[in-house]
Design an enzyme around this catalytic site. Structure first.
Site, short mmCIF file in Angstrom:
data_model
loop_
_atom_site.label_atom_id
_atom_site.label_comp_id
_atom_site.label_asym_id
_atom_site.label_seq_id
_atom_site.Cartn_x
_atom_site.Cartn_y
_atom_site.Cartn_z
N GLU A 98 1.32 3.74 3.02
CA GLU A 98 1.86 3.25 4.29
C GLU A 98 3.39 3.33 4.26
O GLU A 98 4.09 2.32 4.25
CB GLU A 98 1.36 1.83 4.55
N HIS B 127 3.20 -3.51 7.01
CA HIS B 127 2.13 -2.57 6.69
C HIS B 127 2.15 -1.41 7.66
O HIS B 127 2.89 -1.41 8.65
CB HIS B 127 0.76 -3.27 6.77
N HIS C 299 0.86 -1.18 0.00
CA HIS C 299 0.00 0.00 0.00
C HIS C 299 0.89 1.24 0.00
O HIS C 299 1.61 1.49 0.97
CB HIS C 299 -0.92 0.00 1.22
N GLU D 234 1.78 -4.58 11.44
CA GLU D 234 1.23 -3.24 11.29
C GLU D 234 1.96 -2.26 12.20
O GLU D 234 2.09 -2.51 13.40
CB GLU D 234 -0.26 -3.24 11.65
#
Length: 1270
Positions: A966, A1060, A963, A1145
């Site tokens: 990010e 992420h 992504h 994350e």
């Protein structure tokens, strides 16, 4: 009839007088009560007297185990004597007045509500009905109704509604009887069907006869009438009826009158009730129009402004704000089309894909596009003409496109996978091995025998690369073959080497440059000697970092090597020292070249840097231009509009002294970065380099705290927005930057406005509109081939004035909440600061908030949902330097060219002990190469044992940046790569333990073009892992093929981790996959054999929670969800059979636990996290040995962890995985839920609410309540 027998509670004296009287009452049959009415009157009168005079008597009757309530209700049901009935009603009133909800609950459970309603119907048949009896019945019904969930249904079925309405109409001037009737009507109206029925009977009109201007008389009656009217107006039918009767101007006039006369603020509840009625009426489109026509915006704006100084009036201000926000006319975004300003023609468009759906919408005006040489229908962002009653606007978005490895606001288990067949991991060999055999070329380390390799050669000869080409990476490599064949030769890789540094490991092709050539960064004399094998059992990892004083955080001048000490410590001691102290920083080496890399160097933290270099401004190298500093440097380099300003004689640009960041950041080289940009392909064909990417970022040594929210900030911003409608002449509405004008997006206005620019790699700003002199609305660009995903921004501002506060509003955000409401700030990079020796991104901005605005989202971009709105992220800032050029970003930018530069610099860090190979995995749609790295330790020799150990090391597969928005994932990956290339004993041991295969950027095209989530295909690549397309998703296709190849050759990775970033949670955490935990969080039944599972998937997160201060085990989840079945984590677990398959994350905001609690996260902490992930892998190696498992079984104690989690969940939320935000929905957000359901509720949905609670209780939320804990 069978009457209940009187019982007493143990401990209550059986000769108690009240119990004796109740016993007498119990013995009287129905006939006896009729025959001897006087006796029943006397008995009930005595009971009433005792209850009124003795508290203990009430307790005896209502005590647990007593049947006093049954006896009283049975007598009430049996009696036909008016006085007896009144006595019993008085008794009940006394009993239920004291004792709160428990006594009322007992009354309801004994069937008391039905008896009262039956008596009400019976009494109404009398002619005339007893006024006192009606008064007492309605008073009791008003008390018990809110506690009976079926009260509304019972009242309607018994006919009590009409009785009360008729009584109200007949006694309109009887204040004594009017009040309890209104109280009961208020309870009736809480039921939606009853509200509609009452509206048809003219009750709305009756209420407006009671509501009147300011008066000190009958204020209690007026308050109840307003509550009743507010409940009735929740029905959209009644709201429309009020609009038709022209009651909106009446309400506004009455509210103004009460506001004007209630100077001592004694009747705030009445004013609040009037606002609640307006709020409910404006839930309809007709109501909003009537409100605007009655000048309601100006009236509420003026009254609210006068209320602002008095904090106790905050509920009035909040409700007024809510009404004004709903009635603010819906506008479309100031764009010709919501599709991206840039267009990329795909090789083909899948019929069911998002791009086809976007372009196949019915024509609604706007700009047309062509795709695959076919004309496309016109699509535009329009405000839905239909009334928003057709769709319900929830307070939070549940759009599928906004998923962020968390369900957006799920409150049920409907997303948990319940199919056990899908939960069982299985190795899926869907592709024949002959098709996968071509991927052998990416795994040379599994077959390399190193014969003919000289292990004594210096570094330049021991460096490894599978490429036979020494071409620079700045030159775009030939497009690799996308469809590999078995006969394909190894690709020509771009190893990013300087001449003379190559040492090819292809068998028989080893070269050795002349001895006089040595790499400039590490002289041969300083190369460390080969490290002996590290005993993993000597490593002890602890998370006692909180005990380390901040004073011990190493600074740049304290990076010393153990070799500088007189007695170097033992290897085990060095490991201990690194684990205890070195984890305080990212660079885990001493004088090695890594200790100042990226965000790790601390020399720029507080003092200016003395080292400078001279550059020409603008810097033109092969058509690449950097930005001019000073003098209105907002004009676009390479653009044919604007001017670069005066130049020196001879056409040379002004010479600037800038910090030589190559000396500060040894993984950064400005000139090399420019060269890398030349080889980067972008859809807009960027020809400009942003200063922050050119200079680099030196992380400050200080930590930046989370921003404390100022009182009333969001409300003040909302009122400034409302002023646009109230005072339209004060609004400039001047476009100052517009990408939809491709030839000249920067609009020159002689320095009266700020200048904006986003035409550089990863930039994202589509339009800037000057609203007031120092306020600008900013519109972000959609992802290419998409019409949404607005979150990432990165743009340049110049032409500012010093000492002036500027407000910036990003007006097309899509998520329903943001960490900007919880302490996160935007990032700013000042070129003047960089020139002064402080080249760094800093958190900035005040008055930051995030709220729903009046710009309507088209249903085309909202998944078919109507009535959606965009959100505004607003912040204010001051600039410190005149003629500065500043950059703002959502998070620390990390461009594709930055990655290429860092990989090139990493090559220079190799030692003879490091095996490093850079391959080009594939080429993207945009023509950019996707790098693949292999890192491990060289074998000690060519002996069979050493070669065998080399080839059989477990594999670790890492990926990042699928992504583009990010960016923190890239900074974590940078920390991982730097650690792996380091010279510390830990790094050496890690390389000896594993072979690392790393894809550091899975979506280069998205990163380059400033996308937030998608690639050029307009799709989220992390939702394509099940069936990736070779043409549309090449990076995912080939990465999955690598993993499928490993599975075929029985070398599946020990760990797979995809890095992420998370925008709505704090800390760093992991998602994994577990059958057992998924089953436990669902309602499916499973046998013990179904739940057999190796618990090793929890080991790595457990280790990280012990050693990494930013990591939170409490935020981790191992539940498999249906919506994530096509993500990398789930597909690699299910199809490749990797048990330890994770998504890691990292927060974009900061931490709320551990050492970094209360601080925003920076690149130093992110890179540290990447390094600590490596240390955790080393610990995992130790624990995966049988001896290690016996010693550290506590790390696998999943049962107790799950039980603890399960207990917490039972009291809070249905599942652990639904915690998509650390904080609850922001309390002020109630002010901006403008849309609502305009349809009358389903008549079958009968349930009454507790209207004793203030029906407008949400409006009491004020800023003081928003300063809650994180």
């Amino acid at each position: 009839m069978n009457k209940p027998k009187m019982t007493t509670e143990k401990g209550v004296p059986s000769n108690s007088r009240v119990l004796m009287l109740l016993g007498q009452l119990e013995k009287m049959s129905r006939e006896a009560m009729i025959r001897d009415a006087e006796m029943s009157r006397q008995v009930t009168a005595k009971i009433l007297h005792l209850i009124q005079t003795q508290e203990k008597t009430r307790k005896e009757v209502m005590s647990k185990g007593s049947s006093g309530m049954e006896v009283i209700l049975a007598s009430l049901k049996s009696t036909q004597d008016l006085q007896t009935a009144l006595n019993i009603l008085y008794i009940l009133s006394e009993l239920l007045t004291v004792g709160g909800g428990r006594r009322v609950g007992v009354f309801v459970s004994k069937g008391g509500t039905g008896i009262l309603l039956h008596l009400l119907i019976t009494a109404s048949n009398e002619s005339p009905p007893s006024e006192e009896l009606m008064l007492q019945l309605h008073s009791l019904l008003a008390k018990v109704g809110p506690k009976d969930r079926k009260f509304g249904v019972k009242a309607r079925l018994t006919g009590a509604l009409n009785v009360t309405v008729n009584l109200l109409k007949q006694n309109f001037q009887n204040t004594k009887l009017l009040l309890p009737c209104l109280q009961v009507l208020r309870v009736y109206s809480a039921n939606s069907v009853n509200a509609i029925s009452l509206g048809k009977n003219g009750v709305v009109e009756l209420m407006f006869k009671i509501v009147g201007p300011y008066s000190k008389k009958n204020t209690s009656l007026l308050k109840v009438a307003l509550d009743t009217l507010g409940a009735l107006l929740k029905s959209k039918t009644n709201a429309r009826r009020a609009v038709d009767r022209v009651y909106v101007p009446v309400l506004l006039a009455v509210y103004q009158d009460w506001h004007r006369n209630d100077t001592r603020q004694r009747h705030m509840l009445i004013r609040k009730g009037l606002l609640a009625c307006l709020r409910n009426i404006t839930n309809t489109k007709l109501g909003r129009k009537a409100f605007i026509d009655a000048d309601g915006m100006r009236i509420l704006y003026n009254t609210s402004t006068e209320c602002l100084p008095v904090r106790t009036l905050d509920p009035l201000v909040n409700t007024s704000s809510l009404v004004m926000r709903k009635c603010f006319p819906k506008n479309r975004l100031p764009l010709p089309t919501i599709k991206s300003a840039f267009h990329y023609q795909l090789p083909h468009v899948p019929a069911g894909g998002p791009v086809a759906q976007m372009y196949n919408q019915p024509p609604e005006g706007g700009t047309s596009y062509q795709l695959c040489n076919k004309p496309l229908k016109k699509v535009d962002d329009v405000v839905d003409e239909s009334d928003d009653n057709e769709e319900m606007e929830a307070d939070t978005d549940n759009d599928a496109e906004n998923e962020e490895d968390e369900k957006d606001n799920c409150t049920e288990n409907d997303d948990i996978e319940t199919d056990l067949n899908k939960l069982r991991p299985r190795e899926s060999h869907s592709r024949p091995f002959e098709e996968l055999r071509v991927y052998e070329r990416f795994f040379l380390e599994l077959s390399e025998d190193f014969q003919g390799y000289n292990f004594d050669c210096p570094k330049s000869a021991s460096s490894t690369s599978s490429s036979s080409s020494s071409s620079s990476s700045a030159t775009k490599s030939p497009r690799p073959i996308i469809v590999p064949t078995a006969q394909a030769l190894p690709p020509k890789h771009a190893p990013i080497l300087t001449p003379g540094e190559e040492c090819h490991l292809t068998k028989g092709q080893h070269t050795r440059p002349p001895p006089s050539i040595s790499p400039p960064s590490v002289p041969p004399a300083t190369l460390p000697s080969p490290l002996p094998p590290l005993e993993l059992d000597t490593i002890h990892i602890t998370k006692d970092q909180d005990k380390i004083d901040d004073a011990h955080m190493p600074s740049s001048d304290r990076y010393t090597t153990s070799s500088s000490q007189t007695r170097p410590p033992s290897q085990g001691a060095r490991v201990e020292q690194e684990l205890v102290h070195v984890l305080e920083r990212v660079a885990l080496e001493a004088e090695g070249p890594l200790n100042a890399g990226g965000g790790g160097g601390g020399r720029g933290g507080g003092s200016p840097v003395n080292a400078t270099r001279h550059i020409q401004s603008p810097l033109l190298v092969g058509g690449i231009a950097t930005r001019r500093v000073g003098g209105g440097g907002g004009s676009a380099g390479g653009s044919d509009c604007g001017s670069e300003g005066p130049e020196e004689e001879g056409g040379e640009g002004a010479v600037l002294e800038v910090p030589d960041t190559a000396l500060l950041l040894l993984l950064h080289d400005p000139d090399l970065y420019v060269e890398m940009v030349k080889g980067t392909g972008s859809v807009p064909q960027y020809s400009e380099v942003a200063y922050p990417d050119y200079f680099g970022h030196v992380a400050p040594t200080f930590r930046e705290p989370l921003l404390e929210r100022a009182y009333g900030v969001q409300r003040s911003k909302i009122f400034q927005d409302i002023e646009r409608l109230i005072h339209p002449n004060d609004i400039l509405d001047k476009i100052v930057y517009d990408l939809d004008i491709p030839n000249c997006p920067v609009i020159d206005d002689d320095g009266k406005s700020l200048k904006f620019n986003s035409q550089f790699e990863s930039g994202n700003l589509r339009k800037a509109v000057q609203i007031r002199k120092y306020e600008y609305d900013l519109v972000l660009n959609s992802d290419i081939n998409s019409n949404h995903y607005h979150q990432w921004f990165y743009f340049e501002v110049s032409g500012m004035h010093v000492g002036t506060t500027y407000r910036f509003n990003i007006i097309n955000c899509e998520k329903s909440n943001s960490q900007f409401n919880y302490g996160m700030q935007v990032l700013m990079y000042s070129v003047q600061e960089a020139i002064s020796g402080r080249p760094r991104w800093v958190r900035t901005g005040t008055d930051i908030c995030y709220y729903k605005n009046h710009f309507s989202r088209s249903s085309i971009a909202a998944g078919g949902q109507k009535g959606k709105s965009y959100y505004t992220m607003t912040f204010s800032t001051n600039f410190s330097h005149k003629d500065d050029v500043c950059y703002f970003a959502y998070h620390y930018p990390y461009t594709y060219s930055t990655l290429k530069m860092h990989l090139s610099k990493l090559e220079t860090l190799r030692t003879p002990q490091i095996y490093l190979r850079q391959d080009v995995l594939c080429e993207t749609l945009g023509g950019n190469s996707c790098p693949l790295l292999t890192i491990t330790a060289m074998p000690e020799s060519t002996s069979n044992d050493h070669i065998c150990q080399f080839r059989n090391r477990p594999l670790i597969f890492l990926s990042a940046r699928v992504h583009p928005g990010e960016t923190n994932a890239s900074w974590v990956m940078k920390g991982t790569l730097e650690f792996l290339m380091g010279t510390s004993p830990l790094a050496a041991s890690l390389r000896e333990a594993y072979i690392f295969k790393i894809v550091p950027m899975l979506n280069p095209d998205g990163v380059v073009n400033g996308n937030h989530r998608c690639s050029l295909s307009g799709e989220d690549l992390n939702r394509q892992w099940q069936s990736p397309s070779l043409e549309l998703h090449p990076t995912i296709y080939h990465t999955k093929s690598l993993l499928q190849y490993l599975a075929h050759v029985q070398r599946a990775p020990l760990v797979f981790c995809d890095y992420h970033g998370h925008s709505r949670k704090k800390n760093v955490f992991m998602y994994g996959c577990s059958v057992k935990e998924t089953v436990w969080q669902s309602n499916i039944s499973a046998t013990s054999s179904d739940l057999q599972e190796d618990l090793g998937y929890r080991t790595l997160p457990k280790i990280l929670s012990q050693i990494a201060p930013a990591f939170s085990m409490a935020s981790c989840s191992f539940v498999v969800e249906r919506s994530k079945e096509s993500t990398a984590r789930v597909v690699v677990w299910r199809e490749i059979g990797v048990q330890r398959s994770y998504t890691m994350e990292s927060t974009l905001c900061g931490c709320d636990q551990g050492k970094y609690k209360g601080f925003q996260i920076g690149t130093r902490e992110l890179e540290e996290m990447g390094a600590q992930f490596c240390v955790a892998l080393l610990k995992l190696k130790r624990l995966t040995s049988p001896l290690g498992l016996r010693k550290h079984q506590h790390l696998l104690d999943v049962e107790s962890d799950l039980m603890e989690t399960h207990c917490k969940v039972a009291s809070s939320s249905p599942t652990t995985y639904v915690m998509d935000e650390d904080e609850p929905s922001f309390l002020e957000e109630v002010d901006y839920s403008a849309e609502s359901n305009d349809e009358d509720p389903d008549p079958d949905n009968d349930h009454s609410n507790d209207v004793q609670d203030n029906p407008v209780h949400l409006d009491q939320l004020s800023d003081s309540e928003t300063n809650h804990r994180d």
